[in-house]
Design a protein around this motif. Structure first.
Motif, PDB file in Angstrom:
ATOM      1  N   SER A  54     -52.397  46.525  58.698  1.00 27.30           N
ATOM      2  CA  SER A  54     -51.632  45.812  57.681  1.00 27.30           C
ATOM      3  C   SER A  54     -51.160  46.791  56.606  1.00 27.30           C
ATOM      4  O   SER A  54     -50.001  46.748  56.171  1.00 27.30           O
ATOM      5  CB  SER A  54     -52.519  44.715  57.082  1.00 27.30           C
ATOM      6  N   GLY A 119     -49.008  39.407  59.158  1.00 31.98           N
ATOM      7  CA  GLY A 119     -49.821  38.967  60.307  1.00 31.98           C
ATOM      8  C   GLY A 119     -51.169  39.675  60.339  1.00 31.98           C
ATOM      9  O   GLY A 119     -52.226  39.029  60.436  1.00 31.98           O
ATOM     10  N   TYR A 122     -53.358  38.576  57.465  1.00 32.19           N
ATOM     11  CA  TYR A 122     -54.008  37.281  57.710  1.00 32.19           C
ATOM     12  C   TYR A 122     -55.211  37.468  58.640  1.00 32.19           C
ATOM     13  O   TYR A 122     -56.303  36.963  58.382  1.00 32.19           O
ATOM     14  CB  TYR A 122     -52.984  36.301  58.321  1.00 32.19           C
TER      15      TYR A 122
END
Ligand SMILES: Nc1ncnc2c1ncn2[C@@H]1O[C@H](COP(=O)(O)OP(=O)(O)OP(=O)(O)O)[C@@H](O)[C@H]1O
Length: 635
Positions: A54, A119, A122
């Motif tokens: 991320s 994504g 999360y």
């Protein structure tokens, strides 16, 4: 031989009195949490991998904007000495493959990194939160298993409510800490990546900006140190408000009967006022702090434009690099601010850790024999006290030189003024406490040589304050003992004459007892407690003032049943109302923990001693009560 009582690490302090001001203990306590997190290490490792992916995606977004769009597409300044992490090549390849303009390809690649950033972010947060949830749920389970085995002596000192709130609130604080630390990791990884990208693009500019970061960190540390003391007061006053509310509402009838409403209100208002003062200080501090932090980020933007602009004019860097620095400024400050925001969670968790591990390490236990002597199959039920002396933790001797033998199958009553030690004697037989060796024997075996769990299987007790658990009537009779079948429960109910009332309940034995049996009358609850102990069929039966709150009709039924259940079974009854124990084989009279008289009712009355005085005083009191209640009715 018995294993010695394990000493606790805090001496005589309770786990809830332990100070949190123990240097290094927080770090070592948090380190200890790894024991519960270890089973979920792969999930944590996966979470960290997601965090890195991320962070990498997050860093590539500004790289695309600054190095490819600004420097390359807009300024046509393709400097190959500055890193672009393959973004220019990727965008050119995409533009050729899709046969489109580079700016569109750049937008598509930027969008891809945005999607991957959110994504993976999360996935990181959900995996980490789930790992924390699982680890702390295991810790909560272990804590419960531990407190369940702490002896009565522990609960004499520590309020049960305190243990409950500690387990609930302190675990919650740890949960906040773990998710907070996770969130921090999610911020720190982009920070590290961003700093390394900045150093590789323009090391000088990055170094020039570092004092500003140190300044921000300093402001945050000072503010958090100041605010932590305010938040401590807020937490303390809030929990005192809750305690006050709980104590006064649970005893509301006494408060109203004794006209204490005004006093209670005053006390509540004083704590509320202290809370208001602390809350106001916190609001003031936060309203000053938040704009400062916001303005510092503008200061950072201004510094980058000023210093970076000079570097562009000197041609030591590109416009794209300055744009990239501007985009990174948020990434640089957010973790420092987040670290500050987590400070309170860290302070709370430090105290929570201290108390949780203080409680877990609390090794207080009953002395258990290394090689316990098993109780014989068919217990005779002889109980022998040999010069027994006993004191609770506060040190005052409450049982003194007590010598007495209960013969097998004998029905004994213990009487005496309040505080004379009647209940204590029965608690010692049930082995809730350690007693000096060779002072209490069951069937000739020193009670200290018997496993306490064995004793409690063979001795049944009906307490003054009996406890009903959430569950059905049958659950409350069997108490999870698989050897007590429904048929046993039925037989016990029949014997104690509770079958009619149980079968009259909506679902009979399957009726759920709401809120500790609040849907039953006091008498019915007591009858159930009797049924429970009779279903267990103990060889020794102890009744602690068990008939005190039953109406005369129910009491007569119980007395009749008791004659049956105490026949050929050793029983000890503590009764304040002396009329109820006239049928006892022998009555032991206690005063200040000492045996003063023994004999049956008739003998003791003839002796003209302490028992007779107690008996007549009670009779007189009862007659007066009856007369005054008749007078009230007449009026
Ligand atoms: N858990 C405890 N910790 C410390 N002292 C205790 C504890 N329980 C009882 N005591 C003290 O021991 C003494 C005997 O108490 P005990 O409850 O055995 O008396 P009792 O005769 O059963 O009284 P009552 O008739 O009022 O129930 C009292 O002085 C009491 O204050």
């Amino acid at each position: 031989m018995t294993s010695s009582k394990t000493s606790n690490i805090f001496g005589r302090l309770d786990p809830f009195e332990v100070s949190i001001n123990k240097p290094n203990s927080f770090v070592s306590n948090v380190w200890r949490l790894r024991h519960w997190m270890a089973p979920y290490r792969w999930r944590i490792a996966l979470a960290l991998l997601f965090a890195m992916l991320s962070a990498t995606s997050a860093v590539l977004i500004p790289v695309v904007v600054s190095r490819v769009v600004v420097d390359g597409i807009l300024m046509h300044n393709y400097r190959t000495d500055l890193p672009d992490y393959g973004q220019t090549a990727l965008i050119q390849w995409l533009a050729t493959t899709l046969n489109t303009e580079q700016i569109i390809a750049a937008a598509l690649v930027g969008l891809l990194w945005v999607l991957l950033w959110s994504g993976f972010g999360y996935a990181f947060r959900s995996q980490l939160s789930y790992a924390a949830l699982l680890g702390l749920s295991d810790l909560r389970r272990d804590l419960f298993a531990h407190v369940e085995h702490l002896p009565s002596a522990f609960y004499d000192r520590v309020m049960v409510g305190q243990v409950l709130t500690r387990i609930a609130n302190d675990i919650e604080s740890l949960s906040e800490l773990l998710t907070g630390v996770g969130a921090l990791a999610g911020e720190l990884i982009p920070l590290i990546v961003a700093v390394s990208v900045m150093l590789s693009l323009d090391a000088m500019l990055a170094v020039k900006l570092s004092p500003l970061m140190l300044f921000v960190a300093g402001v945050i540390v000072i503010f958090r140190l100041y605010s932590s003391s305010i938040y401590q007061v807020i937490r303390a006053t809030l929990s005192r408000l809750n305690e006050h509310l709980h104590e006064h509402l649970s005893g509301i009838e006494i408060v109203q009967m004794s006209g204490r409403e005004a006093l209670s209100f005053q006390q509540y208002s004083a704590i509320n006022q202290a809370n208001k003062v602390a809350e106001t200080k916190a609001i003031m501090a936060e309203t000053v702090y938040n704009p400062i932090i916001d303005n510092i980020s503008y200061l950072a933007i201004a510094s980058i434009l000023w210093l970076g602009g000079q570097h562009v004019l000197n041609q030591t860097t590109t416009l794209g690099s300055v744009v990239l620095f501007l985009q990174f400024s948020d990434m640089l400050f957010r973790p420092i601010v987040a670290l500050g925001d987590q400070a309170n969670a860290v302070f709370r968790a430090a105290a929570a850790c201290e108390r949780i591990f203080g409680l877990l390490d609390w090794k207080e236990s009953l002395s258990v024999p290394l090689q316990p002597i098993p109780l014989p199959e068919g217990l005779e039920g002889r109980i022998e006290f040999r010069d027994l002396n006993f004191c609770y933790e506060n040190g005052e001797t409450v049982i003194r030189h007590f010598n007495f033998t209960v013969a097998p199958g004998e029905n004994i009553a213990i009487v005496g003024p309040t505080g004379s030690g009647k209940t204590t004697l029965t608690r010692l037989i049930c082995r809730f406490y350690d007693v000096p060796e060779n002072s209490l024997f069951i069937d000739g075996i020193d009670i200290m040589q018997i496993d306490p769990a064995q004793i409690r299987k063979r001795v049944g007790i009906i307490f003054q304050d009996f406890h009903l658990f959430p569950g059905t009537v049958y659950d409350n009779i069997a108490l999870g003992n698989p050897t007590i079948t429904r048929e046993d429960a039925r037989k016990a109910a029949e014997l104690i004459q509770t079958l009619d009332f149980i079968e009259a309940l909506p679902l009979g034995f399957d009726t759920v007892l709401e809120d500790r049996g609040q849907n039953l009358s006091q008498g019915q609850r007591q009858l159930l407690a009797f049924t429970r102990v009779i279903a267990l069929n103990p060889e020794i039966l102890i009744l602690d003032e068990a008939t005190a709150s039953i109406d005369p009709e129910t009491e007569a039924a119980i007395q009749a049943a008791l004659v049956k259940v105490t026949a050929n079974r050793t029983s000890i009854t503590i009764a304040h109302r002396l009329q109820t124990i006239r049928r006892a084989d022998r009555i032991v009279v206690l005063n200040h923990g000492q045996l003063v008289e023994v004999g049956n009712h008739k003998e003791l009355m003839l002796r003209n001693g302490f028992y007779k005085t107690l008996y007549e005083a009670q009779l007189y009191k009862r007659r007066r009560e009856n007369t005054s209640s008749r007078l009230t009715q007449d009026v």
